[in-house]
Design an enzyme around this catalytic site. Structure first.
Site, PDB file in Angstrom:
ATOM      1  N   CYS A   2       0.830  -1.204   0.000  1.00  0.00           N
ATOM      2  CA  CYS A   2       0.000   0.000   0.000  1.00  0.00           C
ATOM      3  C   CYS A   2       0.867   1.258   0.000  1.00  0.00           C
ATOM      4  O   CYS A   2       2.019   1.237   0.408  1.00  0.00           O
ATOM      5  CB  CYS A   2      -0.873   0.031   1.237  1.00  0.00           C
ATOM      6  SG  CYS A   2      -1.852  -1.442   1.466  1.00  0.00           S
ATOM      7  N   ARG A  28       4.485   0.665  -6.602  1.00  0.00           N
ATOM      8  CA  ARG A  28       4.462  -0.265  -5.473  1.00  0.00           C
ATOM      9  C   ARG A  28       3.452  -1.381  -5.689  1.00  0.00           C
ATOM     10  O   ARG A  28       3.451  -2.366  -4.956  1.00  0.00           O
ATOM     11  CB  ARG A  28       4.097   0.489  -4.190  1.00  0.00           C
ATOM     12  CG  ARG A  28       5.121   1.512  -3.774  1.00  0.00           C
ATOM     13  CD  ARG A  28       4.554   2.476  -2.759  1.00  0.00           C
ATOM     14  NE  ARG A  28       4.315   1.875  -1.470  1.00  0.00           N
ATOM     15  CZ  ARG A  28       5.137   1.952  -0.434  1.00  0.00           C
ATOM     16  NH1 ARG A  28       6.270   2.627  -0.554  1.00  0.00           N
ATOM     17  NH2 ARG A  28       4.859   1.386   0.704  1.00  0.00           N
ATOM     18  N   TRP A  76      -3.022  -2.400  -1.477  1.00  0.00           N
ATOM     19  CA  TRP A  76      -2.640  -3.745  -1.927  1.00  0.00           C
ATOM     20  C   TRP A  76      -3.278  -4.673  -0.907  1.00  0.00           C
ATOM     21  O   TRP A  76      -2.890  -4.696   0.265  1.00  0.00           O
ATOM     22  CB  TRP A  76      -1.116  -3.868  -1.935  1.00  0.00           C
ATOM     23  CG  TRP A  76      -0.601  -5.259  -2.081  1.00  0.00           C
ATOM     24  CD1 TRP A  76      -0.219  -6.102  -1.082  1.00  0.00           C
ATOM     25  CD2 TRP A  76      -0.395  -5.979  -3.294  1.00  0.00           C
ATOM     26  NE1 TRP A  76       0.193  -7.297  -1.600  1.00  0.00           N
ATOM     27  CE2 TRP A  76       0.113  -7.257  -2.945  1.00  0.00           C
ATOM     28  CE3 TRP A  76      -0.589  -5.673  -4.644  1.00  0.00           C
ATOM     29  CZ2 TRP A  76       0.422  -8.217  -3.897  1.00  0.00           C
ATOM     30  CZ3 TRP A  76      -0.270  -6.640  -5.585  1.00  0.00           C
ATOM     31  CH2 TRP A  76       0.231  -7.886  -5.210  1.00  0.00           C
ATOM     32  N   ASN A 102      -1.187   1.604   6.197  1.00  0.00           N
ATOM     33  CA  ASN A 102      -0.363   0.543   5.607  1.00  0.00           C
ATOM     34  C   ASN A 102       0.040  -0.389   6.726  1.00  0.00           C
ATOM     35  O   ASN A 102       0.331   0.085   7.830  1.00  0.00           O
ATOM     36  CB  ASN A 102       0.938   1.109   5.016  1.00  0.00           C
ATOM     37  CG  ASN A 102       0.703   1.890   3.760  1.00  0.00           C
ATOM     38  OD1 ASN A 102      -0.421   1.984   3.286  1.00  0.00           O
ATOM     39  ND2 ASN A 102       1.759   2.475   3.240  1.00  0.00           N
ATOM     40  N   GLY A 103       0.130  -1.676   6.442  1.00  0.00           N
ATOM     41  CA  GLY A 103       0.578  -2.621   7.462  1.00  0.00           C
ATOM     42  C   GLY A 103      -0.525  -3.596   7.826  1.00  0.00           C
ATOM     43  O   GLY A 103      -1.506  -3.748   7.094  1.00  0.00           O
ATOM     44  N   GLU A 469      16.813 -23.158  -7.971  1.00  0.00           N
ATOM     45  CA  GLU A 469      16.395 -21.758  -8.027  1.00  0.00           C
ATOM     46  C   GLU A 469      17.595 -20.851  -8.349  1.00  0.00           C
ATOM     47  O   GLU A 469      17.465 -19.891  -9.116  1.00  0.00           O
ATOM     48  CB  GLU A 469      15.742 -21.360  -6.692  1.00  0.00           C
ATOM     49  CG  GLU A 469      15.363 -19.908  -6.537  1.00  0.00           C
ATOM     50  CD  GLU A 469      14.375 -19.405  -7.586  1.00  0.00           C
ATOM     51  OE1 GLU A 469      13.798 -20.209  -8.328  1.00  0.00           O
ATOM     52  OE2 GLU A 469      14.218 -18.169  -7.677  1.00  0.00           O
ATOM     53  N   LYS A 473      17.538 -18.375 -11.585  1.00  0.00           N
ATOM     54  CA  LYS A 473      17.773 -16.929 -11.483  1.00  0.00           C
ATOM     55  C   LYS A 473      18.904 -16.527 -12.413  1.00  0.00           C
ATOM     56  O   LYS A 473      18.830 -15.537 -13.129  1.00  0.00           O
ATOM     57  CB  LYS A 473      18.119 -16.600 -10.031  1.00  0.00           C
ATOM     58  CG  LYS A 473      17.539 -15.367  -9.466  1.00  0.00           C
ATOM     59  CD  LYS A 473      16.093 -15.389  -9.060  1.00  0.00           C
ATOM     60  CE  LYS A 473      15.115 -16.017 -10.002  1.00  0.00           C
ATOM     61  NZ  LYS A 473      13.765 -16.142  -9.537  1.00  0.00           N
ATOM     62  N   GLU A 476      17.767 -16.756 -16.197  1.00  0.00           N
ATOM     63  CA  GLU A 476      16.727 -15.844 -16.690  1.00  0.00           C
ATOM     64  C   GLU A 476      17.192 -14.397 -16.780  1.00  0.00           C
ATOM     65  O   GLU A 476      16.729 -13.658 -17.636  1.00  0.00           O
ATOM     66  CB  GLU A 476      15.430 -15.952 -15.876  1.00  0.00           C
ATOM     67  CG  GLU A 476      15.452 -15.336 -14.508  1.00  0.00           C
ATOM     68  CD  GLU A 476      14.067 -15.348 -13.847  1.00  0.00           C
ATOM     69  OE1 GLU A 476      14.012 -15.663 -12.655  1.00  0.00           O
ATOM     70  OE2 GLU A 476      13.061 -15.042 -14.514  1.00  0.00           O
ATOM     71  N   HIS A 492      26.376 -38.773 -12.173  1.00  0.00           N
ATOM     72  CA  HIS A 492      25.579 -39.638 -13.049  1.00  0.00           C
ATOM     73  C   HIS A 492      25.377 -39.010 -14.426  1.00  0.00           C
ATOM     74  O   HIS A 492      24.448 -39.377 -15.137  1.00  0.00           O
ATOM     75  CB  HIS A 492      24.226 -39.946 -12.398  1.00  0.00           C
ATOM     76  CG  HIS A 492      24.366 -40.695 -11.112  1.00  0.00           C
ATOM     77  ND1 HIS A 492      24.807 -41.997 -11.046  1.00  0.00           N
ATOM     78  CD2 HIS A 492      24.188 -40.309  -9.821  1.00  0.00           C
ATOM     79  CE1 HIS A 492      24.866 -42.393  -9.783  1.00  0.00           C
ATOM     80  NE2 HIS A 492      24.501 -41.373  -9.023  1.00  0.00           N
ATOM     81  N   LYS A 591       5.956 -11.314 -16.161  1.00  0.00           N
ATOM     82  CA  LYS A 591       5.793 -11.496 -14.716  1.00  0.00           C
ATOM     83  C   LYS A 591       4.693 -12.497 -14.422  1.00  0.00           C
ATOM     84  O   LYS A 591       4.803 -13.296 -13.505  1.00  0.00           O
ATOM     85  CB  LYS A 591       5.471 -10.139 -14.063  1.00  0.00           C
ATOM     86  CG  LYS A 591       5.391 -10.182 -12.547  1.00  0.00           C
ATOM     87  CD  LYS A 591       6.757 -10.431 -11.934  1.00  0.00           C
ATOM     88  CE  LYS A 591       6.731 -10.621 -10.444  1.00  0.00           C
ATOM     89  NZ  LYS A 591       7.953 -11.271  -9.941  1.00  0.00           N
TER      90      LYS A 591
HETATM   91  O1  M6R Z   1       3.079 -16.260 -10.258  1.00  0.00           O
HETATM   92  P1  M6R Z   1       3.667 -17.630 -10.149  1.00  0.00           P
HETATM   93  O2  M6R Z   1       4.422 -17.828  -8.880  1.00  0.00           O
HETATM   94  O3  M6R Z   1       2.661 -18.711 -10.355  1.00  0.00           O
HETATM   95  O4  M6R Z   1       4.697 -17.705 -11.344  1.00  0.00           O
HETATM   96  C1  M6R Z   1       5.315 -18.919 -11.686  1.00  0.00           C
HETATM   97  C2  M6R Z   1       6.550 -18.672 -12.522  1.00  0.00           C
HETATM   98  O5  M6R Z   1       6.206 -18.113 -13.761  1.00  0.00           O
HETATM   99  C3  M6R Z   1       7.519 -17.733 -11.806  1.00  0.00           C
HETATM  100  O6  M6R Z   1       7.846 -18.239 -10.546  1.00  0.00           O
HETATM  101  C4  M6R Z   1       8.817 -17.540 -12.609  1.00  0.00           C
HETATM  102  O7  M6R Z   1       9.503 -18.746 -12.710  1.00  0.00           O
HETATM  103  C5  M6R Z   1       9.660 -16.485 -11.922  1.00  0.00           C
HETATM  104  N1  M6R Z   1       9.170 -15.175 -12.211  1.00  0.00           N
HETATM  105  C6  M6R Z   1      11.092 -16.583 -12.284  1.00  0.00           C
HETATM  106  O8  M6R Z   1      11.861 -15.695 -11.538  1.00  0.00           O
END
Ligand code: M6R
Length: 596
Positions: A2, A28, A76, A102-103, A469, A473, A476, A492, A591
């Site tokens: 928020c 935000r 939010w 907010n909060g 992960e 990261k 991507e 393996h 996103k």
């Molecule tokens: O909104 P979601 O968590 O369902 O999104 C799933 C993936 O598209 C998302 O986690 C994606 O892998 C990340 N943005 C990568 O950093």
């Protein structure tokens, strides 16, 4: 997250100033917006709407509140769906008090019950609405407006930045606890906001409020402590370029969001863990008591799901994590499993589709999401919010940490486990992440290895999803090849790829059998001349075999997996930054992925 803006100015300008401020806070993330204005001898006039600032502007065209004093808010959602009624400002029964907040008010339900019993009528689902009613009580009991505001704030527990206006008072009353609030000073016009960008176009003179402080803005500004003692606050000059203020001085949203993790984790845990007793209470989540769990998720959320499945397994509840896009292709026997969709956005098509499939086959479903009112939240039988706040960067960072924390809470609350050792580790997480952020060598590692042809990440147990992960990261946002492996799998097949040009990030915490085995894998890659970066708490002797070390604080293994991931986020960020990549919007990615 928020946003708040407030202004005490001139009749003909305040409304425009508020709307301008709200637009500046759009970065935000929000789902509704509103304003409340008052002036000399007039009542409090509110206009608020679900949707975007442009929707609010449209409403303001037909009825414009006026007055020299006003507050505004972008919401939010945390309590109740995004709709007009839940949008801020909220008012009391008389309509003479308006509040933005907010909060999270942790004791709102008991306060609301008490106020309802004494005759107050509530119009929203929000926690915030108790505040104007508490102020109304104080005023009805003969307190002056400032005393009524202070008394109301004294009744609430939790995190808050609050601003209130009261009919007949050309004043904004404000208070903060664990949620930012800053004043802006511009000769005879005063501003108040959750973040500087809201008024940065008008002034660069600011006063930051600390926790427990109150502010009063009228024809002057004063900041007081909880006892009412006037404080001598420093007026600071903000140097940021107005264009960049959304990033609060960071070069990218991703970096800002990495640094927001201590706060995101605090928000996730707030009111859900008992600080003293070490127990977990997830409020109205309902009695889930799962006898089996199937997770469905994609990308980063899938890695959180893999981690969550291990948590449930350790608590004695059989659990599996499925890539949501594969779930329907080979549907697992569902029995009476609870199917949990982990999804930051709550809108990922593959995850929704898997949840719907599970539902069709009679399963109970639970959404673990960041987004109140999202499709997953609406369609699932139960919902549990991770409360990370909006994430702007395409790369998921703070939402992964919050998913990890939330899944710990969920497991402890529904399947049990060693609450006495896990809860303190969770409580220490925000501080430990902060310590790591303050002292990370990730930028140096990025400089050394920015030209590598591939990056490998290995880990076991809770660190296996973190290895996946870390690699996701890296690929991507740097556009370079990266792979994560269960450490034992290297030999393996993938070991054939390991050369002196492929740094291997090995996550090793604790000093136990699992650490010893991973160190064995480290020796295998070392023997092939691959550089090794150990992500470690220093308990084992992995450092002897590593070229470089990224340190994490010593803690419970579950929390160590959160910390190790933060180091890997930073390495990926710094490599991408050195390569000049489009970090916040990597090519080809979105996103929210709303197609299967
Ligand atoms: O909104 P979601 O968590 O369902 O999104 C799933 C993936 O598209 C998302 O986690 C994606 O892998 C990340 N943005 C990568 O950093």
């Amino acid at each position: 997250m928020c946003g708040i803006i407030g202004a005490v100015g001139r009749d003909d300008e305040t409304l425009e100033t508020l709307v301008h401020g709200l637009a500046k806070l759009e970065y935000r993330g929000y789902d509704s917006a509103g304003v409340a204005l008052t002036g000399d001898g007039s009542g409090v006039d509110i206009c608020k709407r679900a949707g975007e600032i442009d929707d609010l502007r449209e409403s303001l065209e037909t009825r414009s509140p006026s007055g020299a004093v006003g507050i505004g808010h972008t919401r939010w959602s945390t309590h109740g769906p995004p709709n007009d009624a839940n949008a801020h400002p909220h008012k009391d029964c008389t309509g003479d008090v308006a509040v933005v907040h907010n909060g999270i008010i942790e004791n709102y339900q008991s306060v609301r019950d008490e106020l309802t019993t004494s005759g107050h009528t509530f119009r929203s689902d929000t926690d915030t609405e108790v505040v104007p009613h508490l102020i109304e009580e104080g005023l009805a009991n003969g307190l002056d407006p400032e005393a009524a505001f202070r008394e109301a704030v004294g009744r609430i527990e939790g995190s808050y930045a609050i601003a209130a206006v009261i009919a007949g008072e050309e004043t904004i009353f404000a208070a903060r606890n664990d949620s930012p609030l800053v004043l802006g000073l511009d000769n005879e016009i005063f501003y108040l906001a959750s973040d500087v960008p809201a008024f940065r176009d008008f002034t660069d003179q600011v006063v930051y409020l600390a926790d427990g402080e109150f502010a009063r803005l009228d024809d002057d500004w004063t900041v007081t402590d909880a006892d009412g003692t006037v404080l001598d606050k420093d007026v600071e000059t903000v140097e940021w370029d107005p264009e960049e203020t959304g990033k609060s001085g960071y070069d990218h949203y991703m970096l800002k969001e990495i640094h927001e993790q201590p706060r995101a984790l605090r928000q996730c845990l707030r009111g859900r863990v008992d600080e003293l007793g070490g127990s977990v209470d997830l409020g109205d989540l309902g009695d889930l008591s799962p006898t089996g769990v199937q997770f469905v998720a994609c990308g980063t959320s899938y890695h959180a799901a893999l981690y969550g499945a291990q948590l449930f397994e350790h608590a004695g509840v059989p659990a599996q994590a499925f890539l949501a896009s594969e779930y329907a292709a080979s549907p697992p026997p569902i029995g009476d499993a609870l199917v949990i969709g982990v999804t930051q956005s709550g809108e990922t098509a593959d995850t929704l589709s898997a949840l719907r499939e599970a539902s069709r086959r009679g399963a109970r479903t639970l959404a673990v999401t960041n987004t109140v009112g999202s499709t997953a939240a609406r369609e699932c039988d139960h919902v549990f919010y991770i409360r990370a706040g909006p994430e702007i960067g395409v790369a998921a960072t703070k939402t992964f940490a919050s998913q990890q924390a939330a899944l710990n809470l969920l497991t402890l609350a529904t399947a049990g486990g060693d609450t006495r050792s896990v809860v303190p580790a969770l409580r220490d997480l925000p501080g430990n992440v902060q310590a790591l952020l303050d002292d990370s060598r990730a930028a140096d590692i990025a400089e050394i290895y920015e030209d590598a042809s591939s990056y490998f990440f290995i880990g076991r147990g809770y660190h296996y999803p973190v290895a996946l992960e870390g690699a996701l990261k890296m690929k991507e946002i740097t556009y370079k090849h990266a792979e994560g492996f269960a450490a034992g799998e290297l030999k393996h097949g993938p070991l054939a790829l390991v050369t002196e040009d492929t740094p291997v990030f090995a996550i090793v915490t604790g000093d136990n059998e699992m650490a010893t085995k991973t160190i064995g894998n480290v020796k295998e890659v070392e023997a092939r001349d691959a550089p090794v970066v150990a992500v470690t708490d220093g308990q084992s002797d992995v450092e002897r075999y590593a070229d470089h070390v990224l340190r994490v604080p010593e803690t419970h293994p579950r929390a160590a997996a959160v910390l190790a991931n933060v180091q890997l986020q930073l390495v990926a960020y710094h490599v991408a930054n050195r390569l000049g990549r489009s970090i916040d919007k990597p090519r080809n990615l979105a996103k929210s992925v709303t197609v299967e």
